[in-house]
Every structure is written in C-alpha cells, then in structure tokens.
Design a protein around this motif. Structure first.
Motif, mmCIF file in Angstrom:
data_model
loop_
_atom_site.group_PDB
_atom_site.id
_atom_site.type_symbol
_atom_site.label_atom_id
_atom_site.label_comp_id
_atom_site.label_asym_id
_atom_site.label_seq_id
_atom_site.Cartn_x
_atom_site.Cartn_y
_atom_site.Cartn_z
ATOM 1 N N GLU A 136 0.850 -1.193 0.000
ATOM 2 C CA GLU A 136 0.000 0.000 0.000
ATOM 3 C C GLU A 136 0.885 1.243 0.000
ATOM 4 N N ILE A 137 1.415 1.527 -1.154
ATOM 5 C CA ILE A 137 2.424 2.578 -1.271
ATOM 6 C C ILE A 137 1.884 3.925 -0.769
ATOM 7 N N GLY A 138 0.631 4.199 -1.083
ATOM 8 C CA GLY A 138 0.030 5.460 -0.662
ATOM 9 C C GLY A 138 -0.082 5.583 0.850
ATOM 10 N N PHE A 139 -0.676 4.564 1.469
ATOM 11 C CA PHE A 139 -0.806 4.573 2.930
ATOM 12 C C PHE A 139 0.556 4.630 3.606
ATOM 13 N N LEU A 140 1.504 3.869 3.064
ATOM 14 C CA LEU A 140 2.841 3.825 3.659
ATOM 15 C C LEU A 140 3.526 5.189 3.556
ATOM 16 N N LEU A 141 3.314 5.866 2.419
ATOM 17 C CA LEU A 141 3.854 7.226 2.273
ATOM 18 C C LEU A 141 3.256 8.137 3.343
ATOM 19 N N VAL A 146 9.981 6.792 3.633
ATOM 20 C CA VAL A 146 10.749 7.730 2.802
ATOM 21 C C VAL A 146 11.149 7.141 1.461
ATOM 22 N N ALA A 147 11.090 5.811 1.364
ATOM 23 C CA ALA A 147 11.418 5.160 0.094
ATOM 24 C C ALA A 147 10.881 3.742 0.132
ATOM 25 N N PHE A 148 10.875 3.086 -1.036
ATOM 26 C CA PHE A 148 10.301 1.748 -1.154
ATOM 27 C C PHE A 148 11.324 0.802 -1.769
ATOM 28 N N THR A 149 11.571 -0.290 -1.064
ATOM 29 C CA THR A 149 12.580 -1.231 -1.548
ATOM 30 C C THR A 149 12.308 -2.625 -1.003
ATOM 31 N N ASP A 150 12.664 -3.617 -1.782
ATOM 32 C CA ASP A 150 12.617 -4.990 -1.286
ATOM 33 C C ASP A 150 14.001 -5.429 -0.815
ATOM 34 N N ALA A 151 14.893 -4.446 -0.621
ATOM 35 C CA ALA A 151 16.271 -4.695 -0.176
ATOM 36 C C ALA A 151 16.935 -5.705 -1.113
ATOM 37 N N ALA A 164 4.316 -1.757 -10.032
ATOM 38 C CA ALA A 164 4.714 -1.096 -8.784
ATOM 39 C C ALA A 164 5.422 0.226 -9.084
ATOM 40 N N PHE A 165 6.306 0.209 -10.090
ATOM 41 C CA PHE A 165 7.017 1.435 -10.478
ATOM 42 C C PHE A 165 6.019 2.485 -10.987
ATOM 43 N N THR A 166 5.077 2.027 -11.810
ATOM 44 C CA THR A 166 4.094 2.947 -12.376
ATOM 45 C C THR A 166 3.258 3.593 -11.271
ATOM 46 N N TYR A 167 2.834 2.753 -10.336
ATOM 47 C CA TYR A 167 2.015 3.269 -9.233
ATOM 48 C C TYR A 167 2.825 4.220 -8.354
ATOM 49 N N ALA A 168 4.069 3.816 -8.054
ATOM 50 C CA ALA A 168 4.945 4.658 -7.226
ATOM 51 C C ALA A 168 5.186 6.005 -7.901
ATOM 52 N N ARG A 169 5.322 5.970 -9.212
ATOM 53 C CA ARG A 169 5.547 7.187 -10.002
ATOM 54 C C ARG A 169 4.398 8.184 -9.793
ATOM 55 N N SER A 170 3.173 7.666 -9.754
ATOM 56 C CA SER A 170 2.024 8.558 -9.638
ATOM 57 C C SER A 170 2.005 9.262 -8.286
ATOM 58 N N LEU A 171 2.658 8.663 -7.309
ATOM 59 C CA LEU A 171 2.701 9.259 -5.972
ATOM 60 C C LEU A 171 4.013 9.994 -5.720
ATOM 61 N N VAL A 220 12.616 2.135 -15.543
ATOM 62 C CA VAL A 220 12.554 3.562 -15.208
ATOM 63 C C VAL A 220 12.154 4.355 -16.449
ATOM 64 N N GLU A 221 12.747 3.973 -17.588
ATOM 65 C CA GLU A 221 12.429 4.667 -18.838
ATOM 66 C C GLU A 221 10.955 4.476 -19.203
ATOM 67 N N MET A 222 10.432 3.272 -18.931
ATOM 68 C CA MET A 222 9.026 2.991 -19.219
ATOM 69 C C MET A 222 8.085 3.771 -18.311
ATOM 70 N N THR A 223 8.472 3.892 -17.038
ATOM 71 C CA THR A 223 7.507 4.366 -16.042
ATOM 72 C C THR A 223 7.771 5.778 -15.547
ATOM 73 N N GLY A 224 9.030 6.228 -15.660
ATOM 74 C CA GLY A 224 9.367 7.560 -15.161
ATOM 75 C C GLY A 224 9.494 7.646 -13.649
ATOM 76 N N VAL A 225 9.637 6.509 -12.982
ATOM 77 C CA VAL A 225 9.724 6.516 -11.519
ATOM 78 C C VAL A 225 11.072 7.092 -11.063
ATOM 79 N N ARG A 226 11.082 7.632 -9.857
ATOM 80 C CA ARG A 226 12.345 8.079 -9.239
ATOM 81 C C ARG A 226 13.053 6.851 -8.697
ATOM 82 N N TYR A 227 14.281 6.642 -9.111
ATOM 83 C CA TYR A 227 14.949 5.375 -8.833
ATOM 84 C C TYR A 227 16.339 5.600 -8.251
#
Lengths: 424, 320
Positions: A136-141, A146-151, A164-171, A220-227
């Motif tokens: 729940e990327i939104g709730f967690l934000l 401060v960031a999202f990772t599976d380590a 996940a990248f696409t959704y994270a990008r929107s937030l 990243v190129e596909m989704t535009g997420v901050r990476y």
C-alpha cells in the motif's frame, strides 16, 4: 538554547569548500556561520577539528521486528551517534517485513522512544518482499515511509515491478533497487576471478550487477519513476549508470563503504566478516568506484549496516550469513579515502550527508544557515586500533576488527543537542 | 627435518622442500607397505579420528589403513548421517571431538574452507581430506609421488589435467603443487567447467583436448560428477566422451611414454575409455591407490613429529 562552536574546520559539501570558522546554533538550527559569539551561548572550542553535517546513512538494517538480539533501535541509535550518523534510514528487510502501515507505525514509535538519533523508515515495495503484489504505497507514504525497496530480494516478475514502479511514479515515491541478476547471483559467495578459483568458492561475474541495473533502468524509462540503485560496486556497471543519467532519467546510485575500502583478497583464509552482498570486488573495481564517487557519478556512500550474530558468521564461508556492521566504522573507514587522497572531505560529506538528504527530500546534510543543526565534530587524524568488542552495536561483525584506523568522532549533535560526546 | 606445518590444510601453504620431505618419507613407507610385516609404531599411543562430512569409501579407507599401519588408534565417524543432521554446527562438532583429545583429525567436508575453520578450534593436527572445491592435499601429494616414481622426477614435466576442473579440489591442489615444483601445467576442459582466472596461476588453458595433450608427459583425468552431466554444464554424457573422454586416439597426441592418471572412482566410458584405464603400460591408476596409503602415512608421521616436538617443548617449559 544557543550553542556556539568556534575554531572549527567547517566542511561544506554544498560549496565543496572547507575553511576555519565558527558556527552558531539557535533552536536546533544553524543560525549563523562566521559571526561573533552571542552573549549567554554555550561555547565549544573545536580546536581546529572538523565540523561537518551529520551522516545520513541510507540502508541500515535494524533487527526490529524479528531480530532484536542482533540489533535494536536503541543499540543502533547509540552506535550511530558514536559514529557521527545523525539520520538512520532503516531498511524494511525485517521479520516480518515493513510492508503495512501498521508495522511502519510500530517501528516508527519504537525508534522514536529508543534512539538518540533520527530514524527514518523505508517500506517494502512488494508484500513480504516476495515480488508478487505491491504494498500500500500510498498509505505507507502517509505513514512516513521515505522510500520503497525490497532490499536484497530482487523481484523477477517484471510485470509486477512495472506496475509497482508505475504506481509509485504517480505518488512521486522513491524506489530503491538492488541491481543484481538473481539467476546469476544465486548461490554465489565471492566475485568471479583468480581469488574465487584459488579458494574454490562459488562465484558470480560482476556483469550480474550491470544486467540488474540495465533492467531496472529500462523500467525507469518505461515508467518515469524516481529510482535509486542501492549499491553499484563494479566498473562494468558504470557505463549503464552514466547513460541513464545522461538521458535525464531520475536515477541515483549508492555504494557501501566496504566496497570502497576493501577488495576480494581481504577475505583471505575464508574470513566470513568480509562476506557482504554483493561480494567484495577486485582492486581495479574498488579504485574505479572511488573515482566514480569523486566525479559524482555515484551519489551516495552508506554503511549497509547489516548486523549478524556470531553463530551466523561462524560457519564455512559459503554457508555463513552475509553483511557487516558499519554505523560506527563508516566515518573512520571513509577517512581512509581522504588520507589516501582519493576524495576530499567536502566530497566525502557530499556523498555521506548532502546527497542522501537531497534524494530523500530532507533539509539535513548541509552546513548552511537555516539547515537543521545535525552535525558531527571529528578529528580526521586521530589514530586507533579497531576493537570489535568496543562497538555499541549488539552485533560485532566488522571487517575492520584489529585494523589501524584514523578518524574519531568527538561529538555528535542532532537538532543542536549533543547526543554523543567522546570526552576526549 | 624440513616439514614445519602444524596442519595439512592445503598445498598452498607448503614450500617445495616440505613437499619433497613428504615424498621422500612416503617412498620409505611404500617399501614398508610391500612387506608382510607392515606395522610401525610411530603413532603408537596416538588417537586418529576420521571425520567425513561427505561420504568417501576410498579416501577414508586409505587414511584408516595408514593410521593403523603406523600404530594409531583409529576411529571413523561418519558425520554425514549423525549429529549434523540434528542441527549441531561444525564448530560444536569440532569442540566435542577436541574434548576427547585426538592427536590427528582427518576431515572431509563439502564446503570450501570448512577444514580451515575447524582447524582454528582444535588442539590437534588436522589433515584436510578434501574441502568443497578448495583443496585435497594428500591427493596431490600421492599424485606427485606416483609421477616421481614413474618419471624419475617431479619437475620440468608437462602435465595435462583434463575434465571438470571447475568443481575439482584435486585439480586445484595438483596445479598448485605442480606449479611449485616448476612443471608446465595445462588445463583442458569445456569452457563451462573451467574456473575463471586460472591463466593467472601460470597454467595454459585449452578447450581442445588434442591440442592440450600434445607432448604431455602426464595425463591426469578428473572425475565428472553425475549431477553435472546432463544439460547444466555439458550437453550430454556422450558428447562429453566424444570431445573430452580419454581414448586411444586422443592419447596418441601425448608423448609415447605418457602416463595416465585418475583419482578415482572412474566413470568408464564418460571421462576415460576402459581399455586405457586398464592398459598396464600407460595407466598408473592402481599405483596411485598404493601411493595414497604411503603418502598419508608420511603426512601423519610428519605432523605427529611436529606435534610431539611442540608438546615436548611445552612440557619442558612446565618442568622448568
């Protein structure tokens, strides 16, 4: 509350300068640089020692919940304070993983109660770090992630990752990848080459890292997420990183202090304290990484603090747990790079404090008026012999045990409050 | 006496004169072993424990016989099916054994470096009987003795090591030993079974077996583990035999008097043609087995001498 630190060698990672001067702290913030001491201020004479922004250590594993015998928020916080780390950015690879707002709220409360330094939390990108469903990327934000990772768990399902990248990008969320191709890295303990062959250990080519980064950058190129890539450790990976930055993607990269100061041969006769993930690289790679930090291609240096107890390290090398503690040794180890001439102090603190703070949108990491007074006062030349049992971490698995080091923290301040004093 | 080591963990830590010391003494044990009265008493009163975390009938039998012929009390522990299964760690097993005061500990383990780790925790002399893909020092020493007896020397020879070099501790120990004794070592393997960076050890690397065998004095074949045969590392058993199995046609590229070696157990028809293995003019595979016992006797004798000297020195200190 007013504190005046005088006669300090001020390390400014923004301007990349250093100069002797004074610094005034009022109400937890840097109020003035180079001015006179106001009346009633507590005056600290730095005796010409270095004053820099406190380290923002991105990627610290703390054993809460699940492995509190290895490290608690209390022990990690004390270790951080003694090591000049003023902000811990904690990893979500706990048991259970930090993958719901409820767990995140629990660790946030525990950390606030127990730690003398700031602790921020990253959350898992997928539930249970299993690479199947996004969290729940939104709730967690909203709950403060401060960031999202599976380590170190690399998601092999690119469809899941793409979503996940696409959704994270929107937030506008920052995702942190572990650039490794898991098919190649499976079962490996050391980097491919002469040393691996000599010791007969299962090995992995450093190209596995490049393949991992190439894949992530395509997403990243596909989704535009901050990476952000947690660790880029091999010269083979640098061209991919360089290209991504040149193309204007929002991509940064980090590296652990161990990969900047040690190489594969340090493993010697199967010393498991030198087993880290990814494995230590060749000396050529190490030198290339130091250059990449100097040029700014690699943005962030971190400790990759990974506490392991004696039992999990006292095993044959390929069975032993991976990881090393680093909160307390990050600064003295970084001083090796300074003394060897590879990096200047402002360059080091750009990678240790300024860049991670910028990447996470924090006001820390700067030595400028208005910034939070999270500071470290240290002597870059003070010599000592590292004794792992003197560490404040609950786990003592440092590869620097018994080694001569230079660089000791004299005092650490968080929001103007002294949280560590070496009493020298 | 020029053998100084406390343990025998690998060839890597031995100097050429130490290797020669082992071989010279082993030559004398070969003579002893050929007599009807084979007993010696150099290990009398000493306890030898064979601890095999991986099953091995041949090596364990060889060490057991070597110890018994030297008069030691020998105990075999097949750790593979005992306490390790119950979750006891390697260190705990070592400490438990150490408390029983063995003098010689012979260890085989599936993980590289496991024997080094164990040696740090015990007070006796440790002999590595093979650890993972790392080393198998007594195998390299027995191979060296076999070569020296067949060729009259163990220097300036061209030795081809063929097969699964990547997963072979035998290959690793041999190439280190042969390098130390100033031989030309050639490694022959399909590229998927060749470890990386071996050129830096001073070896010549070949994936064409015929070229690799050209002019060789010694042809050392390696065993191909069953689990590596299908699809993973090589396409099939038959393609492997065709390209890397030692048959008369390929052996013809080596010197006419080249000897053929194999550490056993052999896969006839996979890495070696049965008729070559049985050719008494070329194959020294049975001699290798014989030399194995003698070399292990020599190693244990030398380690026991050092152990006695060390303990004697300590006893003298206590008395003084």
């Amino acid at each position: 509350m007013t504190t005046y630190i005088t006669n300090a060698r001020l390390i400014d990672p923004e301007k990349l300068t250093e100069a002797t001067g004074s610094l005034l702290i009022v109400d937890g913030r840097i109020a003035e640089i180079g001015g006179p001491a106001p009346e009633g201020a507590t005056v600290i004479d730095a005796n010409g020692k270095c004053l820099a922004p406190g380290i923002v250590d991105m990627g610290v594993r703390i054993g809460e919940p699940g492995d509190r015998h290895k490290e608690s928020f209390r022990s990690a916080g004390l270790a951080a304070a003694a090591g000049g780390v003023t902000t811990i950015v904690a990893r979500p690879d706990t048991t259970p993983a930090i993958d719901t707002p409820e767990v995140l709220e629990f660790v946030t409360r525990r950390a606030r109660e127990a730690s003398p330094v700031r602790i921020l939390h990253m959350a898992a990108l997928t539930k249970g770090r299993e690479g199947r469903e996004m969290t729940e990327i939104g709730f967690l934000l909203d709950a403060g992630a401060v960031a999202f990772t599976d380590a170190e768990a690399v998601c092999t399902n690119t469809k899941v990752l793409n979503r996940a990248f696409t959704y994270a990008r929107s937030l506008g969320a920052l995702v942190i990848g572990h650039p490794q191709e898991p098919g190649l890295t499976a079962g490996s303990a050391v980097t491919k080459g002469k040393f691996a062959s000599l010791r007969g250990l299962p090995d992995v080519h450093p190209m596995a890292e490049r393949m991992g980064l190439d894949r992530d950058i395509a997403l990243v190129e596909m989704t535009g997420v901050r990476y952000h890539a947690d660790q880029v450790t091999s010269a083979r990976t640098l061209p991919a990183l360089e290209r991504a930055k040149a193309n204007g993607f929002d991509v940064t990269a980090g590296i652990s202090i161990h990969h900047l100061t040690l190489n594969e041969y340090d493993v010697g006769d199967y010393r498991t304290f030198f087993k880290v993930t990814p494995p230590l690289r060749s000396e050529e790679d190490r030198v290339a990484m130091v250059d990449a930090v100097a040029s700014g291609l690699i943005d962030i240096i971190c400790s990759m603090h990974t506490p392991q107890d004696e039992e999990s390290k006292r095993l044959p090398f390929e069975h032993a747990a991976s990881g090393a503690v680093g909160l307390e040794t990050l600064l003295p180890a970084a001083m090796r790079l300074y003394h060897q001439g590879g990096l200047t102090l402002p360059q080091l603190f750009r990678a240790l404090a300024l860049n991670p703070a910028k990447r996470l949108g924090l006001a820390q990491g700067r030595l400028s008026v208005g910034a939070p007074a999270d500071l470290v006062l240290f002597d870059p030349n003070a010599p000592f012999v590292m004794d792992r049992f003197a560490l404040r971490s609950k786990s003592k698995n440092t590869p620097f045990d018994g080694q001569r080091m230079e660089g000791r923290v004299i005092a650490t301040f968080v929001a103007g409050q002294k949280v560590f004093d070496a009493d020298l | 006496m020029s053998f100084r080591a406390r343990h025998l963990l690998g060839i890597e830590h031995l100097a050429p004169d130490e290797i020669r010391a082992v071989l010279d003494l082993a030559d004398r044990y070969v003579e002893l072993n050929r007599r009807t009265e084979k007993r010696s008493d150099v290990l009398a009163g000493m306890t030898q424990i064979n601890m095999f975390f991986e099953n091995s009938t041949r090596t364990q039998a060889s060490f057991e016989l070597a110890g018994k012929r030297l008069g030691a009390d020998v105990m075999n522990m097949s750790v593979a099916q005992s306490s390790v299964k119950k979750g006891e760690t390697l260190i705990d097993t070592a400490l438990t054994l150490n408390a029983m005061h063995p003098d010689l500990l012979v260890v085989r383990h599936g993980a590289s470096g496991a024997v080094n780790l164990l040696a740090e925790k015990v007070n006796c002399a440790v002999l590595n009987a093979g650890d993972g893909r790392h080393e198998h020092p007594t195998q390299a020493l027995l191979d060296a003795l076999t070569i020296r007896r067949a060729k009259g020397r163990i220097h300036r020879l061209t030795v081809a090591i063929c097969g699964d070099v990547q997963h072979s501790r035998v290959a690793r120990s041999n190439l280190i030993l042969l390098g130390k004794m100033e031989n030309r070592v050639r490694l022959i393997a399909p590229p998927t079974l060749m470890p990386s960076g071996v050129e830096e050890f001073g070896c010549e690397v070949y994936d064409d077996m015929k070229k690799g065998l050209e002019g060789a004095d010694v042809v050392m074949m390696l065993r191909l583990q069953k689990e590596r045969m299908d699809g993973g590392f090589i396409p099939s058993e038959r393609e492997y035999f065709h390209r890397y199995g030692l048959d008369a046609e390929k052996l013809a590229f080596a010197k006419p008097d080249a000897i053929v070696m194999h550490p056993g157990p052999m896969n006839r028809g996979v890495e070696i043609d049965g008729t070559i293995a049985d050719d008494i003019n070329r194959s020294v595979i049975q001699e290798q087995v014989e030399m194995g016992v003698a070399v292990r006797m020599a190693c244990m004798d030398l380690l026991a001498r050092n152990l006695r000297a060390e303990r004697g020195a300590r006893a003298t200190e206590v008395m003084a």
